[in-house]
Design an enzyme around this catalytic site. Structure first.
Site: not given
Ligand code: NOJ
Length: 562
Positions: A220, A269
């Site tokens: 993310d 790993e």
């Molecule tokens: C990207 C994610 O896809 C989204 O849903 C989220 O709100 C933000 N990152 C923050 O984690």
């Protein structure tokens, strides 16, 4: 040393041309009927996923969370939210996926924790300048009384990126004190990635899930971890405006690649090495490809097709650019039209030609006018776009419900909205809930077979899209995806493509090394097959069943088998 674990089987390249299906667990299937989808729900539908023909599941966050941002506010990165199941349920899901020859990719959220995370609670309870605060970004405010935030940075969901705390310890206990940084909701404090404990903790997290048999990770906001926090903080009034030289204070800084080199060492790993795909909204291909290098995460999303209008020249140019980028990185390319953050693509394509990003956004305004949408056309184009994409070399990322031809639920009752955008914009922008409505499995069952009363209400028209209505029905969107994914497996070949001359600017025509051809008519009128194309070799059409000798219908993709 290489660790043997229960990952599926030792094909280190399985991800390169995989069809990956994103599950947003709260909205997929609800086994315990509490209204929130859960992990046993995923396991219960493994037969469906297997029949669909996907190679892997990407599971959005299922960790303990107050759901301030749909689970991307993580309390504990190494556990399962009790409402979604237990670690034993997780293991059962992985085992059942692997038994069905489906790999599991989990979402890792390293930019921030939730405000309920034990480290953040410790930071709140500690005095300014303490070791506990150093794992996050706490700063004094500006002005004599520190009442102004440390910088002008906005947050992604509206409002500022700083929240002031009331001190609990130290000489100012009980008084307004320092500010902490959150690029997203206030419930999502950003980690300080210069802190060795933060770095070490994520290595532990990666191993924790890899040891449980997870095959890969979706990372993310990968481009946000490392920030320039040197004082005075630099001004950045608009988050979306990026520079292409690594000097932005918040995004895509060169030092982020040191973090991911460390991750790659951990992922390597394992045998096979665990995969990772970066969610990095970096528009510059020469910088984006760094996330995809084998010394880094190994693959990166691009959202270029997702953001493009349904226009032949645009699709073709994007594919050329992304394949060159992939070649430059050593990874395969990624392709995506829908996910849990964007308006579903059959709805996007239903808007009048020439619609802008602003028109699209207007749809999401609480008091916005619903645009004149042609849904039949939107779905026709979406099916054509999907077949265009499933023929390309690289990994195809699909979002749950797109195989049912679901549209955005743009008119959810306002009282049901849960996206932080809705609250942070003071009820101006509705946010992303419209693509997250729980799936319709059974047209006639209570809650369309999802489980308990869904956390977002399902519209009556979901009955028309339910699995039971489409299952076995030739030409339904579900059967189109099933047949396409079966052919895709059968036709899989080297990662390259040649463009064949297309007689009109509304047509694209490409051929894979084994002779598999994909023809898309982007125009709104039928067009003849290009000279030399044998009508008898058409095996699949995104429109009505193919009739030998016909023209390519408007807004339709054909697959030709060698
Ligand atoms: C990207 C994610 O896809 C989204 O849903 C989220 O709100 C933000 N990152 C923050 O984690």
């Amino acid at each position: 040393m290489s660790i043997e674990t229960p990952a599926l089987h030792p094909d280190a390249n399985w991800w390169r041309q995989a069809a990956v299906y994103q599950i947003y667990p709260r909205s997929f299937a609800d086994a315990n009927r509490d209204g929130l989808g859960d992990l046993p729900g995923v396991t219960s539908r493994m037969g469906y996923l297997s029949e669909l023909g996907i190679d892997a599941i990407w599971l959005s966050p299922f960790y303990p969370s107050a759901l301030a941002d749909g689970g991307y506010d993580v309390d504990d990165h190494r556990n399962v939210d009790p409402r979604l199941g237990s670690l034993a349920d997780f293991d059962a899901m992985v085992a059942s996926a692997h038994a069905a020859d489906i790999r599991i990719i989990v979402d890792i959220v390293p930019n921030h924790s939730s405000n309920r995370h034990v480290w953040f609670q410790e930071a709140l309870a500690s005095a300014p300048g303490s070791a506990a605060r150093a794992r996050y970004h706490f700063l004094d405010g500006l002005g004599d009384d520190g009442a102004r935030p440390p910088s002008d940075w906005p947050s992604h969901f509206g409002g500022g990126a700083w929240t002031r705390v009331v001190e609990q310890a130290g000489p100012n206990a009980g008084k307004p004190g320092q500010w902490y940084l959150h690029l997203f909701a206030p419930e999502q404090p950003d980690f300080n990635w210069d802190h060795p404990e933060v770095r070490a903790d994520f290595h532990t997290t990666l191993r924790f899930w890899a040891d449980r048999g997870v095959d890969g990770f979706r990372v993310d906001v990968a481009h946000a971890l490392v920030k320039d926090m040197s004082l005075p903080l630099r001004s950045k009034p608009a988050l979306a405006v990026l520079v292409d030289d690594g000097t932005d204070p918040l995004f895509d800084r060169d030092a982020v690649h040191e973090v991911f080199a460390g991750w790659r060492a951990v992922l390597n790993e394992y045998n096979p090495p665990r995969t990772a795909v970066a969610e990095a909204w970096v528009p510059f291909t020469d910088r984006r490809l760094k996330y995809a290098q084998p010394t880094g995460l190994g693959q990166a999303f691009n959202f270029d097709l997702l953001q493009a209008p349904f226009v032949a020249a645009e699709f073709r140019a994007i594919v050329q650019k992304c394949l060159a980028e992939a070649a430059g990185s050593g990874a395969s390319s990624t392709w995506v039209f829908s996910n849990h953050d964007v308006i579903r693509h059959p709805s996007r394509y239903a808007l009048p030609d020439g619609s802008t990003e602003d028109d699209l956004e207007a749809w999401l305004l609480a008091d916005g006018e619903a645009p004149a949408a042609d849904l039949a056309r939107g779905l026709r184009r979406a099916r054509a776009a999907t077949l265009f994409m499933l023929g390309l070399p690289g990994s195809a990322y699909l979002y749950q419900g797109e195989e049912l031809g679901l549209f955005e639920v743009a008119d959810l009752p306002q009282a049901s909205l849960q996206d932080p955008t809705w609250f942070r914009t003071k009820h101006k922008v509705k946010g992303r809930d419209g693509c997250r409505v729980p799936l319709p499995w059974d047209a006639t069952a209570e809650n369309f077979g999802f489980g308990g009363t869904p956390w977002l209400p399902q519209p009556a028209w979901f009955a028309d899209n339910a699995v039971t209505v489409q299952d076995g029905v030739a030409g339904s969107t579900l059967e189109l995806y099933r047949v396409a994914l079966r052919w895709r497996r059968k036709l899989q070949c080297d990662e390259s493509l040649a463009w064949l001359s297309a007689p009109r600017d509304t047509l694209t025509h490409y051929r894979r090394p084994n002779g598999w051809e994909v023809l898309t008519n982007f125009g709104d009128a039928p067009t003849p097959l290009p000279a030399g194309v044998d009508s008898a070799t058409v095996v699949l059409s995104s429109g009505a069943p193919w009739a030998a000798g016909a023209c390519i219908p408007a807004e339709t993709t054909l697959w030709l088998a060698p």
